[in-house]
Design a protein around this motif. Structure first.
Motif, PDB file in Angstrom:
ATOM      1  N   ILE A   1       0.947  -1.152  -0.040  1.00 46.55           N
ATOM      2  CA  ILE A   1       0.026   0.103   0.155  1.00 46.55           C
ATOM      3  C   ILE A   1       0.836   1.228   0.006  1.00 46.55           C
ATOM      4  O   ILE A   1       0.537   2.329   0.554  1.00 46.55           O
TER       5      ILE A   1
ATOM      6  N   ARG B   1       1.176   6.801   1.533  1.00 48.98           N
ATOM      7  CA  ARG B   1       0.147   5.742   1.701  1.00 48.98           C
ATOM      8  C   ARG B   1      -0.610   5.899   0.238  1.00 48.98           C
ATOM      9  O   ARG B   1      -0.655   6.925  -0.521  1.00 48.98           O
TER      10      ARG B   1
ATOM     11  N   ASP C   1      -3.174   2.951  -2.345  1.00 48.05           N
ATOM     12  CA  ASP C   1      -4.196   1.873  -2.390  1.00 48.05           C
ATOM     13  C   ASP C   1      -3.192   0.572  -2.789  1.00 48.05           C
ATOM     14  O   ASP C   1      -2.085   0.626  -2.993  1.00 48.05           O
ATOM     15  N   LEU C   2      -3.830  -0.326  -2.828  1.00 50.06           N
ATOM     16  CA  LEU C   2      -3.265  -1.505  -2.937  1.00 50.06           C
ATOM     17  C   LEU C   2      -2.731  -2.000  -4.422  1.00 50.06           C
ATOM     18  O   LEU C   2      -3.564  -1.915  -5.423  1.00 50.06           O
TER      19      LEU C   2
ATOM     20  N   PHE D   1       3.821  -8.671   2.662  1.00 51.58           N
ATOM     21  CA  PHE D   1       2.882  -7.438   2.627  1.00 51.58           C
ATOM     22  C   PHE D   1       3.816  -6.215   3.211  1.00 51.58           C
ATOM     23  O   PHE D   1       4.161  -6.226   4.357  1.00 51.58           O
TER      24      PHE D   1
ATOM     25  N   TRP E   1       3.819  -2.436   4.131  1.00 56.09           N
ATOM     26  CA  TRP E   1       3.289  -1.246   4.601  1.00 56.09           C
ATOM     27  C   TRP E   1       4.253   0.020   4.426  1.00 56.09           C
ATOM     28  O   TRP E   1       5.353  -0.099   4.176  1.00 56.09           O
TER      29      TRP E   1
ATOM     30  N   TRP F   1      -2.194   3.167  10.244  1.00 57.00           N
ATOM     31  CA  TRP F   1      -3.255   3.543   9.110  1.00 57.00           C
ATOM     32  C   TRP F   1      -3.563   2.034   8.196  1.00 57.00           C
ATOM     33  O   TRP F   1      -4.481   1.948   7.618  1.00 57.00           O
ATOM     34  N   SER F   2      -2.422   1.282   8.241  1.00 52.05           N
ATOM     35  CA  SER F   2      -2.318   0.134   7.446  1.00 52.05           C
ATOM     36  C   SER F   2      -3.044  -1.219   7.862  1.00 52.05           C
ATOM     37  O   SER F   2      -3.490  -1.916   7.196  1.00 52.05           O
TER      38      SER F   2
ATOM     39  N   ASN G   1      -5.855  -2.598   6.170  1.00 51.42           N
ATOM     40  CA  ASN G   1      -5.536  -3.368   4.880  1.00 51.42           C
ATOM     41  C   ASN G   1      -4.947  -4.662   5.177  1.00 51.42           C
ATOM     42  O   ASN G   1      -5.151  -5.646   4.315  1.00 51.42           O
TER      43      ASN G   1
ATOM     44  N   ASP H   1      -7.803  -7.028   6.009  1.00 51.95           N
ATOM     45  CA  ASP H   1      -8.462  -7.234   4.692  1.00 51.95           C
ATOM     46  C   ASP H   1      -7.694  -8.363   3.817  1.00 51.95           C
ATOM     47  O   ASP H   1      -8.037  -9.420   3.294  1.00 51.95           O
ATOM     48  N   THR H   2      -6.267  -8.311   3.926  1.00 53.72           N
ATOM     49  CA  THR H   2      -5.562  -9.295   3.196  1.00 53.72           C
ATOM     50  C   THR H   2      -5.580 -10.704   3.970  1.00 53.72           C
ATOM     51  O   THR H   2      -5.573 -11.563   3.174  1.00 53.72           O
TER      52      THR H   2
ATOM     53  N   GLU I   1      -8.871 -12.219   3.040  1.00 49.57           N
ATOM     54  CA  GLU I   1      -8.793 -12.579   1.762  1.00 49.57           C
ATOM     55  C   GLU I   1      -8.233 -14.011   1.530  1.00 49.57           C
ATOM     56  O   GLU I   1      -8.515 -14.794   0.871  1.00 49.57           O
TER      57      GLU I   1
END
Length: 351
Positions: free
Chosen positions: A47, A64, A66-67, A158, A160, A178-179, A182, A185-186, A189
């Protein structure tokens, strides 16, 4: 940070030493003989922002965004001239310098499709880094960890937006917080793709704090994820905060393993800065961490100048991680571990 001048001097020294041992691939001494090797590297999700620069080492920045996703290709230069230095050094000096040779971007869904196909029957491992890691350094260290633990083909990194500045710790803390959504979410997923109990998650230092907070985020969503092994390496997290979060996050994982040690200078500095002991420091009342296996590495040789990078430089730690993440063995079943408490084991040097 102004209250810890000796700690700041250490961080500056560590940064200089890192630059000396991991020089830019653009700087090439004439006396160095490079040996061609096959490219290596890791698949990643990040991100971070794109910089628009053509140099693969600077492809992503510290802002910062988006993915994004892709593969980080790693090459190597062997430096035989470091052999004599390595013999005299009190810590490990590699005789090869990893370098980022290329970035191959992909749509995140396509990257995850390819990763899922490549993992086959192995257990996937999602890893996130800590403080003071720009994208280029993160690629190299993720590759080194992947190889030390033998996780090729099942390792996903991952990243950040840490800004890679040794003196900007609080900025990195803000970006880590902040990360967290995300990262949560990962994890969700991956669990949806691979199924309950199959996805392993690991974090180092400040990234380990991010993993714990991401699990707390998932617990608050009550979305039912069930993970495999959760591994916190040298976690830079308040011990008391982790103890309070544990009842919420423990049900999400098959097991939680925390690696600790003495002589971890960045964690000692963090404890001074925050005023509370860090989870990754040895000597905490770990018996209070119900259902957590704690591995104390204090009996091992310190193989990095900071004492903070044992997951990369200590082969004993790589072997222990392989038994945990590849073979699914818990502490009582793994070799070279001696029990030192109800949930505490000490890893011994390899015989």
């Amino acid at each position: 940070m102004t209250t810890c001048p000796s700690g700041l001097r250490f961080l500056v020294l560590a940064a200089a030493l890192s630059a000396a041992l991991w020089p830019s691939p653009a700087v090439r001494a004439e006396t160095v003989v490079a040996e061609a090797v096959a490219p290596r590297g890791v698949p990643y999700l990040t991100i971070r922002n794109r910089t628009g620069l053509g140099d693969p080492r600077k492809f992503y920045g510290d802002e910062r965004s988006d993915l994004k996703a892709g593969w980080c290709d790693i090459g190597e230069r062997r430096l035989p001239m470091l052999s004599s230095v390595a013999e005299a050094a009190p810590f490990y000096i590699p005789e090869e310098i990893l370098r980022v040779d290329g970035i191959r971007e992909s749509a995140p869904a396509a990257l995850l499709d390819a990763f899922e196909t490549g993992v086959e029957d192995a257990a996937p491992v999602l890893f996130t880094h800590g403080f003071y890691i720009d994208f280029e350094k993160g690629c190299r260290r993720a590759t080194a960890l992947q190889e030390n633990a033998g996780l090729m083909g099942q390792f996903l990194w991952f990243s950040w937006p840490s800004n890679g500045d040794a003196l900007n710790y609080t900025h990195d803390e803000a970006d880590l917080y902040w990360s967290v959504p995300n990262l949560a979410d990962t994890i969700s997923e991956l669990e949806g793709r691979f199924g309950p109990g199959r996805v392993n998650v690991a974090g180092h230092s400040l990234g380990a704090r991010g993993v714990a907070l991401a699990l707390a985020e998932l617990a608050s969503r009550n979305s039912g994820e069930q993970l495999g092994e959760v591994v916190l390496l040298a976690p830079d997290m308040d011990f008391g905060i982790f103890e309070r979060l544990l009842p919420r996050i423990r049900p999400l994982a098959t097991s939680i393993t925390v690696y600790v040690t003495e002589r971890d200078w960045p964690l000692a500095l963090s404890a001074q800065l925050h005023g509370y002991p860090r989870l990754g420091e040895a000597g905490n009342p770990v018996e209070a961490l119900d259902g957590v296996e704690v591995i104390d590495l204090s009996d091992l040789q310190v193989r990095s100048s900071s004492g903070h990078l044992y997951h990369i430089y200590n082969p004993e730690v790589g072997d222990d991680l392989a038994q945990l993440l590849k073979d699914g063995l818990h502490a009582a079943e793994r070799r070279n571990l001696v029990q030192d408490g109800a949930n505490l084991w000490r890893l011994q040097p390899a015989q």
